[in-house]
Design an enzyme around this catalytic site. Structure first.
Site, mmCIF file in Angstrom:
data_model
loop_
_atom_site.group_PDB
_atom_site.id
_atom_site.type_symbol
_atom_site.label_atom_id
_atom_site.label_comp_id
_atom_site.label_asym_id
_atom_site.label_seq_id
_atom_site.Cartn_x
_atom_site.Cartn_y
_atom_site.Cartn_z
ATOM 1 N N LYS A 113 43.741 35.476 35.948
ATOM 2 C CA LYS A 113 43.349 35.333 37.368
ATOM 3 C C LYS A 113 42.047 34.532 37.496
ATOM 4 C CE LYS A 113 43.174 39.849 37.994
ATOM 5 N NZ LYS A 113 43.656 40.290 36.676
ATOM 6 N N ARG A 116 43.631 45.819 45.314
ATOM 7 C CA ARG A 116 44.110 46.346 44.043
ATOM 8 C C ARG A 116 44.950 47.599 44.219
ATOM 9 N NH1 ARG A 116 40.822 43.952 39.927
ATOM 10 N NH2 ARG A 116 41.379 44.779 37.924
ATOM 11 N N ARG A 144 38.189 36.612 24.442
ATOM 12 C CA ARG A 144 37.502 36.292 25.702
ATOM 13 C C ARG A 144 35.988 36.456 25.618
ATOM 14 N NH1 ARG A 144 39.166 38.637 31.348
ATOM 15 N NH2 ARG A 144 39.190 40.610 30.225
ATOM 16 N N ARG A 195 32.971 41.443 27.362
ATOM 17 C CA ARG A 195 33.017 42.507 28.364
ATOM 18 C C ARG A 195 33.224 43.869 27.707
ATOM 19 N NH1 ARG A 195 36.861 40.480 33.114
ATOM 20 N NH2 ARG A 195 37.610 42.607 32.844
ATOM 21 N N ARG A 244 43.803 50.107 31.712
ATOM 22 C CA ARG A 244 43.771 49.115 32.808
ATOM 23 C C ARG A 244 45.192 48.662 33.143
ATOM 24 N NH1 ARG A 244 40.019 45.002 29.900
ATOM 25 N NH2 ARG A 244 40.612 43.545 31.538
#
Ligand code: AP5
Ligand code: MG
Length: 216
Positions: free
Chosen positions: A14, A89, A128, A162, A173
């Protein structure tokens, strides 16, 4: 330009796609995840409470998210459209957002769903890194690497990992996504504004599909 809502599983891309849209259409990218991480960085009581939730893969309360969101979309820069990444969400956020739009007399725009296989998305978290200043996201395992190792291309500051990017939190998640967020696709389908793209391809190919939907 229309407002765009991106819906996708965690780590589907996203933020990466929103950055491309922001550059192409010159409209703001609003990531509630980034807004919340900025609130965490303040280190106050609210920030610590948000941090605990994010680190365990749980949602932050609607009140907190809606306050941050509303403030942002009322900024003059958002008058010509914006990209929502990570909001709404859940159903209550979607309904609250409908009310806000009605109050400020704005159109909802389009919903783009980035379809992806869970294992492909999960594999993307291991590489990431992101910039804590501008939010730009990189991946050291793909062609989305920074130009200089460990540094943001734009801000030239150290990239960070993160706290929620680990396999256990990812499962939490992802399950929360299936339970709370995926049902929004039916909610928006009823409004006739949903488009799907295949996000399992390269970021350029994903972007190409989105531009075909939105127009040049
Ligand atoms: P948020 O920050 O929104 O996290 P998320 O939804 O889990 O999504 P991610 O940011 O992890 O992934 P992404 O889809 O943006 O993928 P990215 O582009 O980085 O939210 C974090 C937390 O905040 C939530 O868990 C919740 O606690 C809280 N929160 C946020 N919003 C909330 C709300 N509205 N209400 C309540 N709580 C809220 O890409 C992933 C990686 O893959 C990157 O390394 C990237 O470089 C790479 N990549 C991207 N595209 C490709 C591609 N096509 N090919 C190969 N690699 C790619
Ligand atoms: Mg993101």
């Amino acid at each position: 330009m229309k407002n765009v809502i991106l819906i996708a599983a965690p780590a589907a891309g996203k933020g990466t796609e929103a950055t491309k849209l922001k550059e192409q259409y010159n409209i703001p990218h609003i990531s509630t995840g980034d807004l919340l991480r900025a609130a965490v960085a303040k280190g106050d009581e609210r920030g610590n409470m948000i941090n605990e939730l994010i680190t365990s893969g749980k949602f932050v309360s609607d009140d907190v998210v809606l306050e941050l969101l509303k403030e942002k979309i009322l900024e003059p820069a958002c008058a010509n459209g914006y990209i929502l990444d990570g909001f709404p969400r859940n159903l209550s956020q979607a309904e609250a957002y409908d009310k806000i739009l009605e109050e400020i007399n704005r159109d909802i725009g389009v919903v783009i769903v980035l379809d992806i296989d869970k294992e492909i998305a999960k594999s993307r978290i291991s590489g990431r890194y992101s910039c804590s200043k501008c939010g730009k996201v990189y991946n050291i395992n793909t062609d989305l690497k920074p130009k200089n190792e460990g540094l943001c291309d734009d801000c030239n500051i150290n990239l960070t990992r993160r706290a929620d990017d680990n396999p256990d939190t990812y499962e939490e998640r992802y399950n929360t996504y299936l339970e709370k967020t995926e049902p929004l696709i039916s909610y928006y389908n009823e409004k006739g504004i949903v488009y799907h793209v295949n996000a399992g391809l390269s970021s350029d190919e994903t972007h190409k599909q989105v531009v075909e939907i939105l127009g040049e």
